[in-house]
Scaffold this motif. Structure first.
Motif, PDB file in Angstrom:
ATOM      1  N   GLY A  17       6.364  -3.055  -1.675  1.00 58.75           N
ATOM      2  CA  GLY A  17       7.709  -2.519  -2.079  1.00 58.75           C
ATOM      3  C   GLY A  17       7.453  -0.964  -1.567  1.00 58.75           C
ATOM      4  O   GLY A  17       6.389  -0.433  -1.325  1.00 58.75           O
ATOM      5  N   ILE A  18       8.490  -0.405  -1.413  1.00 57.06           N
ATOM      6  CA  ILE A  18       8.485   1.171  -1.010  1.00 57.06           C
ATOM      7  C   ILE A  18       9.363   2.046  -2.014  1.00 57.06           C
ATOM      8  O   ILE A  18      10.563   1.701  -2.190  1.00 57.06           O
ATOM      9  CB  ILE A  18       9.085   1.203   0.312  1.00 57.06           C
TER      10      ILE A  18
ATOM     11  N   PRO B 274      19.133  -0.709  -0.315  1.00 50.95           N
ATOM     12  CA  PRO B 274      18.201  -0.810  -1.328  1.00 50.95           C
ATOM     13  C   PRO B 274      18.125  -1.960  -2.397  1.00 50.95           C
ATOM     14  O   PRO B 274      19.466  -2.443  -2.410  1.00 50.95           O
ATOM     15  CB  PRO B 274      18.210   0.484  -1.914  1.00 50.95           C
ATOM     16  N   ASP B 275      17.060  -2.166  -3.210  1.00 52.84           N
ATOM     17  CA  ASP B 275      17.260  -3.248  -4.395  1.00 52.84           C
ATOM     18  C   ASP B 275      17.630  -2.665  -5.373  1.00 52.84           C
ATOM     19  O   ASP B 275      18.001  -3.195  -6.567  1.00 52.84           O
ATOM     20  CB  ASP B 275      15.767  -3.918  -4.533  1.00 52.84           C
TER      21      ASP B 275
ATOM     22  N   LYS C  85      10.570  -4.748  -1.385  1.00 56.37           N
ATOM     23  CA  LYS C  85      11.659  -4.346  -2.145  1.00 56.37           C
ATOM     24  C   LYS C  85      11.642  -2.664  -1.904  1.00 56.37           C
ATOM     25  O   LYS C  85      10.553  -1.942  -1.657  1.00 56.37           O
ATOM     26  CB  LYS C  85      10.992  -4.466  -3.494  1.00 56.37           C
ATOM     27  N   VAL C  86      12.907  -2.091  -1.949  1.00 58.69           N
ATOM     28  CA  VAL C  86      12.870  -0.540  -1.563  1.00 58.69           C
ATOM     29  C   VAL C  86      13.848  -0.073  -3.106  1.00 58.69           C
ATOM     30  O   VAL C  86      15.013  -0.692  -3.350  1.00 58.69           O
ATOM     31  CB  VAL C  86      13.806  -0.613  -0.568  1.00 58.69           C
TER      32      VAL C  86
ATOM     33  N   TYR D  68       3.142  -0.395  -9.619  1.00 60.49           N
ATOM     34  CA  TYR D  68       3.519  -1.775  -8.916  1.00 60.49           C
ATOM     35  C   TYR D  68       2.770  -1.815  -7.516  1.00 60.49           C
ATOM     36  O   TYR D  68       3.128  -2.822  -6.930  1.00 60.49           O
ATOM     37  CB  TYR D  68       5.018  -1.678  -8.732  1.00 60.49           C
ATOM     38  N   GLY D  69       1.948  -0.885  -7.037  1.00 65.45           N
ATOM     39  CA  GLY D  69       1.193  -0.935  -5.903  1.00 65.45           C
ATOM     40  C   GLY D  69       2.144  -0.785  -4.769  1.00 65.45           C
ATOM     41  O   GLY D  69       2.137  -1.384  -3.635  1.00 65.45           O
ATOM     42  N   PHE D  70       3.231  -0.010  -5.010  1.00 63.95           N
ATOM     43  CA  PHE D  70       4.320   0.054  -3.994  1.00 63.95           C
ATOM     44  C   PHE D  70       3.903   1.448  -3.149  1.00 63.95           C
ATOM     45  O   PHE D  70       3.247   2.193  -3.532  1.00 63.95           O
ATOM     46  CB  PHE D  70       5.756   0.497  -4.467  1.00 63.95           C
TER      47      PHE D  70
END
Ligand code: UP5
Ligand code: MG
Length: 195
Positions: free
Chosen positions: A89-90, A112-113, A7-8, A30-32
């Protein structure tokens, strides 16, 4: 089966709106992976400015508070993202700066999301930047460059926000408030839109 692409999230807003602060909080919760485009460019410019003509020019541009060339910026982001293929995710801090960059990102990287716009009054932006300039010396935290950063943001923000609004991708948040209040709204938004 292959993994879904990460996810971006793009975080945009004026200089001092809290993009870095909030992006790091998102990455942690979120651990992104966290990507700061300003930092990517600053690191590269410090490393290459003395040996490379192109980067010595970019160093001048950034130190004056202007935008680096679009293609160089996109290339740096692409290279960075390619090194982190397994992320859930980033979160990308401080990009895009204008509609041209937004189009080019979609064209060359992905749609992008979610885009989060940290809306902040001019007064607040200035206060925060002045305070930070006293604590840590970023090359572009001088009064003249700060004026340019604010002016560039003002010029580009409205069309950029409108562009993402029309795609239904953007959430605008009041970023004049405390860090924690802003982050509460961001995490609600991320929970609702991405999970
Ligand atoms: N702070 C943060 N949130 C707060 C809150 N809610 N209440 C009170 N204080 C708060 O925050 C700024 C300061 O305010 C900090 O001291 C923080 O503690 C406090 P920060 O999170 O650092 O804000 P940020 O929006 O990240 O501000 P920054 O100065 O980093 O924004 P800029 O947009 O100027 O910087 P960036 O690094 O993104 O870009 C720098 C330059 O790189 C650009 O000017 C340009 O030359 C170049 N660039 C490009 O050319 N192309 C790009 O695509 C991207 C960058
Ligand atoms: Mg920042």
């Amino acid at each position: 089966p292959s993994r879904p692409r990460p996810k971006v999230i793009l975080i945009i807003g004026g200089p001092g709106s809290g993009k870095g602060t909030q992006s790091l909080k998102i990455a942690e919760r979120y651990g992104f992976e966290y990507v700061s485009v300003g930092e990517l460019l600053r690191k590269k410019m410090i490393h290459n400015a003395t040996s490379n003509r192109k980067w010595s020019l970019i160093a001048k541009i950034i130190t004056n508070g202007e935008l680096a060339p679009q293609e160089t910026t996109i290339t740096e982001i692409k290279q960075k993202i390619m090194k982190i293929p397994d992320a859930n995710g980033i979160v990308i801090d401080g990009f895009p700066r204008d509609v041209g960059q937004a189009l080019s990102f979609e064209d060359q990287i992905c749609t992008p999301d979610l885009v989060v716009f940290l809306a902040c009054s001019n007064q607040r932006l200035k206060e925060r930047l002045e305070k930070r300039a006293e604590q840590q010396g970023r090359p572009d935290d001088n009064p003249k460059a700060t004026e340019r950063r604010l002016a560039n943001f003002k010029q580009n923000a409205v069309p950029l926000v409108k562009y993402f609004q029309e795609k239904g991708l953007i959430v605008t948040l009041d970023a004049d408030r405390d860090e924690e209040e802003v982050f509460y709204d961001i995490s609600m938004t991320v929970d609702n839109k991405l999970f």
